[in-house]
Motif scaffolding. Structure first.
Motif, PDB file in Angstrom:
ATOM      1  N   THR A   1      -7.984  -2.928  -0.292  1.00 18.22           N
ATOM      2  CA  THR A   1      -6.779  -3.163   0.525  1.00 18.22           C
ATOM      3  C   THR A   1      -7.120  -3.005   2.007  1.00 18.22           C
ATOM      4  OG1 THR A   1      -6.095  -0.849   0.543  1.00 18.22           O
ATOM      5  CG2 THR A   1      -5.342  -2.172  -1.319  1.00 18.22           C
TER       6      THR A   1
ATOM      7  N   SER B   1       0.837  -1.216   0.000  1.00 15.54           N
ATOM      8  CA  SER B   1       0.000   0.000   0.000  1.00 15.54           C
ATOM      9  C   SER B   1       0.861   1.250   0.000  1.00 15.54           C
ATOM     10  CB  SER B   1      -0.809   0.064   1.296  1.00 15.54           C
ATOM     11  OG  SER B   1      -1.692  -0.984   1.375  1.00 15.54           O
TER      12      SER B   1
ATOM     13  N   THR C   1      -5.311   2.240   3.761  1.00 14.45           N
ATOM     14  CA  THR C   1      -6.155   1.060   3.514  1.00 14.45           C
ATOM     15  C   THR C   1      -7.473   1.501   2.866  1.00 14.45           C
ATOM     16  OG1 THR C   1      -7.085   1.224   5.719  1.00 14.45           O
ATOM     17  CG2 THR C   1      -5.200  -0.254   5.457  1.00 14.45           C
TER      18      THR C   1
END
Ligand code: GLY
Length: 426
Positions: A377, A336, A345
């Motif tokens: 994610t 990420s 996220t």
């Protein structure tokens, strides 16, 4: 058989994918799992850290074998708890897992049993550590937190001041909490690193093919340390080094642990440096590496379940060494934005459906979940692509082609996984 895998990262996705292929397995659970694992196993919403709930679940569901992925539940005593409740476990007891949970214990063990490892001193007092650093002439030097530090515990310090500052931060300011209340200061040894993982039941060992992780975030080994950004497997390793690793490192350590009433059952992961003096131990882990597991398991050509059972049952000496696909695997991790310090996220992931997965190319999920039917994610390392190829060049091309089809905002990958070995081979 009913099997429960504990964990929810890419390593556990690779384990679940491999275990699910076994004709011996009737039901596969994973706690807690992730969106990719949910495609091959039934995910159970129990944290890998909640060892009491995991043991209760295993008893309630009459699980035949628990396979533990991460180090934390092992160091917290999950295998011991399962043993008390008469559930078979692939993974070491807390006493044996200390080989990873305490670098001070590990280095002292290596010294006691004359296993090759860089020179070191251990400290819990800042003044003594600083005095030691003042007396050193050779830099860089390596400073390690003794406890579990989620990949943040090892720093190569280029000069004395950097080392002194870090020692103060760890010992006085407790920058890593209890994990840094004891430290190891270690000689820096030049060489190339490899990971050699071996299945062991505490007596016999079956080494798996060597792999090489790429721990820094950016190309050319720049940027901060991470959990691992990519792996190649195998790593061409001279036969004499393989013998030394087996005879002078893995077997002596397994037997030493046994003699010290810390019988190690599971996968013993040796982080090694191939130095001009031969292979030396940088660290031991008490579990499969991540992403090493992804790259190794894609090449593991046999049913893995009989091996996991033989480890748990103490019958590994009856097993032949596993066969490996002769092709090379390359694994590339996507992380990420903000990883490793502040990963963002909740980012939608596109392109997964366009990838043609088979036994030679897999996407292993790590920090993913399904939200309204779409992948998003949830963590630092999001997923990895592992691909086989006839050679490194082909494996790299296949892995990167698939990785390039996967999109999320701010995706971080390394472009140089296997590049150095490719150059060495030509
Ligand atoms: N890839 C490094 C580790 O699993 O510790």
């Amino acid at each position: 058989m009913k099997i429960l895998v504990v964990g929810g990262g890419g390593r556990e996705h690779a384990l679940c994918w491999k275990i699910a292929k076994s004709p011996k397995v009737k039901h596969l659970f994973c706690a807690p799992g992730n969106a990719g694992i949910a495609q091959v196993a039934q995910c159970v919403p129990i944290s890998a850290r909640d060892i009491a709930q995991i043991a209760d679940f295993a008893v309630r569901e009459k699980i035949d074998l628990v396979v533990v992925g991460p180090e934390e539940p092992l160091c917290a005593g999950l295998a011991d708890l399962l043993q008390k409740r008469e559930i078979r476990c692939f993974g070491p007891s807390a006493a044996a897992a200390e080989i990873e949970g305490s670098k001070v214990f590990c280095k002292d063990l290596l010294r006691r049993h004359r296993v090759p490892t860089p020179g070191f001193q251990t400290f819990n007092d800042t003044n003594q550590a600083i005095a030691f650093l003042e007396a050193q002439d050779e830099f860089p030097i390596v400073v390690k937190a003794s406890g579990l530090a989620a990949g943040k515990g090892v720093t190569i310090c280029n000069d004395r001041n950097e080392a002194k500052l870090l020692v103060k931060k760890m010992l006085e300011l407790r920058s890593l909490g209890d994990a840094g209340s004891q430290i190891v200061i270690e000689e820096f040894v030049k060489g190339s690193e490899i990971s050699v993982l071996a299945l062991t039941d505490g007596n016999a060992i079956l080494p798996l093919e060597p792999a090489r992780d790429h721990k820094r975030l950016k190309d050319g080994d720049a940027g901060p340390n991470t959990g691992g950004m990519g792996v190649i497997c195998p790593v061409p390793t001279p036969h004499r080094f393989r013998l030394q690793i087996e005879q002078q490192i893995l077997l002596p350590v397994v037997h030493a642990m046994n003699r010290e009433n810390r019988k190690f059952k599971g996968v013993l992961y040796a982080g090694l440096i191939l130095s001009p003096k031969g292979p030396m131990v940088l660290e031991f882990n008490c579990r499969f590496g991540d992403p090493e597991a992804q790259g190794i398991l894609l090449r593991f050509a046999d049913d893995i379940v009989p091996y996991l059972e033989a480890v748990a049952d103490g019958t590994l000496e009856k097993c032949e060494g596993p066969r490996f696909d002769p092709r090379v695997s390359v694994t590339v991790v996507a992380a990420s934005p903000g990883y490793p310090d502040n990963p963002e996220t909740g980012l939608p992931i596109a392109g997964l459906q366009s990838i043609d997965e088979d036994d030679t190319l897999r996407v292993f999920h790590a920090g993913t979940k399904l939200s309204e039917g779409k992948f998003v994610t949830t963590g630092g390392r999001v997923l990895a692509v592992s691909a086989l190829g006839a050679d490194l060049m082909e494996a790299r091309a296949r892995a990167y082609d698939a990785m390039d089809a996967i999109k999320f905002v701010g995706k971080q990958i390394r472009r140089d996984i296997g590049i150095r070995e490719l150059a060495d081979a030509t």
